[in-house]
Design an enzyme around this catalytic site. Structure first.
Site, PDB file in Angstrom:
ATOM      1  NE  ARG A 167      -3.879  -2.257   0.345  1.00  0.00           N
ATOM      2  CZ  ARG A 167      -3.665  -3.335  -0.336  1.00  0.00           C
ATOM      3  NH1 ARG A 167      -2.504  -3.723  -0.900  1.00  0.00           N
ATOM      4  NH2 ARG A 167      -4.517  -4.359  -0.214  1.00  0.00           N
ATOM      5  CB  SER A 241      -9.646  -2.150   3.189  1.00  0.00           C
ATOM      6  OG  SER A 241     -10.277  -3.279   2.818  1.00  0.00           O
ATOM      7  CD  GLU A 337      -6.078   0.142   1.933  1.00  0.00           C
ATOM      8  OE1 GLU A 337      -6.263   0.185   0.628  1.00  0.00           O
ATOM      9  OE2 GLU A 337      -6.135  -0.628   2.649  1.00  0.00           O
TER      10      GLU A 337
END
Length: 341
Positions: A167, A241, A337
């Site tokens: 990520r 998410s 995130e």
């Protein structure tokens, strides 16, 4: 035709559905248009922020500057220079990500199917290094084209120079605010190799009686799984998410097993493992719970949702409370995130 709107409502550009405005919103259609826009901006137009589909941002206030959005389209296949088994596909940064995946599968260009049904646009895939079911964008990105904001110069960056990790890319860190992505070129394959070991893909294929899936069947299964566990942003605002899965040392993981013998994990390397953040959150009792107008999704604890009328501050308060609980119970830090503005 270029869009250039002042005091623009960003509600349709963030999947949390949070009301916020920006001072100016500009949509560009190609590199030349973008270069001209950048040259015309004054100090009053700054700061700048590039938005894609808005599926990975959390707005906590009105944006005081200019929001740029790509309308660059196009999916262009090209031969791979050294292998007939591979193909390069150059895609405009304003294309919808899942439209690209669908096009790739239908044309027999393989490698992106595990990333099916991820919301957002092509430009964000290169910035965020999106991932799902054991595959990350970095696995298929060949190069990224961008315009440097300060100079208006067009540059091409090989994937190997972008510093991709879980990520993460240099676009999120040292290059933040430096470039606007215009195209991403992916290296895909003409021969299909299914990747079914991650999550519950294999179990779902077995339930359907599919021993050797085609790419289209694998894509359909992944879409079905995602639809089942993730809420529709049009019904309940969310950014998918919300947290990254934490990576901890193997020694810490083995120590935690004494208390949590069924703790799931995925091996990163010999010394580190990845723990599902959703499992950690669920063990803390947050699945399906709410704090005011912000809540945790009832089927996937990794997803924070807008129950209706939540502000960015409401989502942050919930996130901070969950993070503190996970830290207290497991001595593990989980991190958002999403990009918080």
């Amino acid at each position: 035709m270029r869009k250039d709107i002042h005091d623009y409502d960003l509600s349709r550009h963030n999947t949390f559905g949070i009301h916020a405005t920006c001072r100016r919103y500009i949509e560009f259609s190609d590199e030349a248009d973008l270069i001209g826009i950048l040259a015309s901006l004054t100090e009053a137009d700054h700061p700048l922020f590039v938005v894609g589909g808005g599926s990975n941002i959390l707005l906590t206030a009105d944006y005081p500057g200019t929001v740029l959005h790509s309308a660059i389209r196009g999916i262009e296949p090209m031969p791979y220079p050294t292998s007939a088994d591979d193909i390069l596909v150059r895609v405009g940064s304003g294309e919808v990500w899942d439209d690209f995946v669908a096009t790739a599968v239908s044309h027999g260009w393989y490698g992106a199917e595990n990333l099916s049904f991820i919301p957002g646009e092509i430009g964000a895939s290169a910035v965020q290094n999106i991932g799902a079911y054991g595959v990350e964008a970095k696995d298929i990105i060949y190069k990224v084209e961008a315009v440097e904001i300060a100079t208006g110069s067009c540059i091409t960056i090989p994937a190997a120079n972008i510093g991709y990790a879980y990520r993460y890319s240099r676009f999120k860190d040292e290059w933040r605010g430096r470039y606007v992505v215009t195209h991403v070129t992916y290296r895909l394959h003409r021969r299909f190799t299914p990747h079914t070991a991650y999550g519950n893909i294999a179990a779902e294929l077995q339930r359907l009686g599919i021993a050797t899936p085609t790419a289209a069947q694998l894509r359909d299964v992944i879409i079905s799984i995602r639809r089942d566990k993730l809420p529709d942003p049009a019904v309940e605002g969310n950014a998918g998410s919300f947290f990254m899965n934490p990576i901890i040392s193997r020694a810490q993981y083995e120590s935690l097993l004494a208390t949590w013998p069924v703790m799931p994990h995925y091996d990163v390397d010999a010394d580190r493992v990845k723990i599902p953040a959703g499992w950690l959150i669920e063990q803390c009792g947050w699945k399906g719970k709410s704090l005011g107008k912000a809540g945790v999704h009832s089927r996937q604890a990794l997803v924070l949702v807008n129950r209706g009328g939540a502000t960015g501050a409401d989502i942050i308060h919930l996130s901070d409370t969950i993070r503190a609980d996970v830290r207290t119970r497991f001595d593990i830090d989980i991190h958002p995130e999403v990009n918080i503005l």
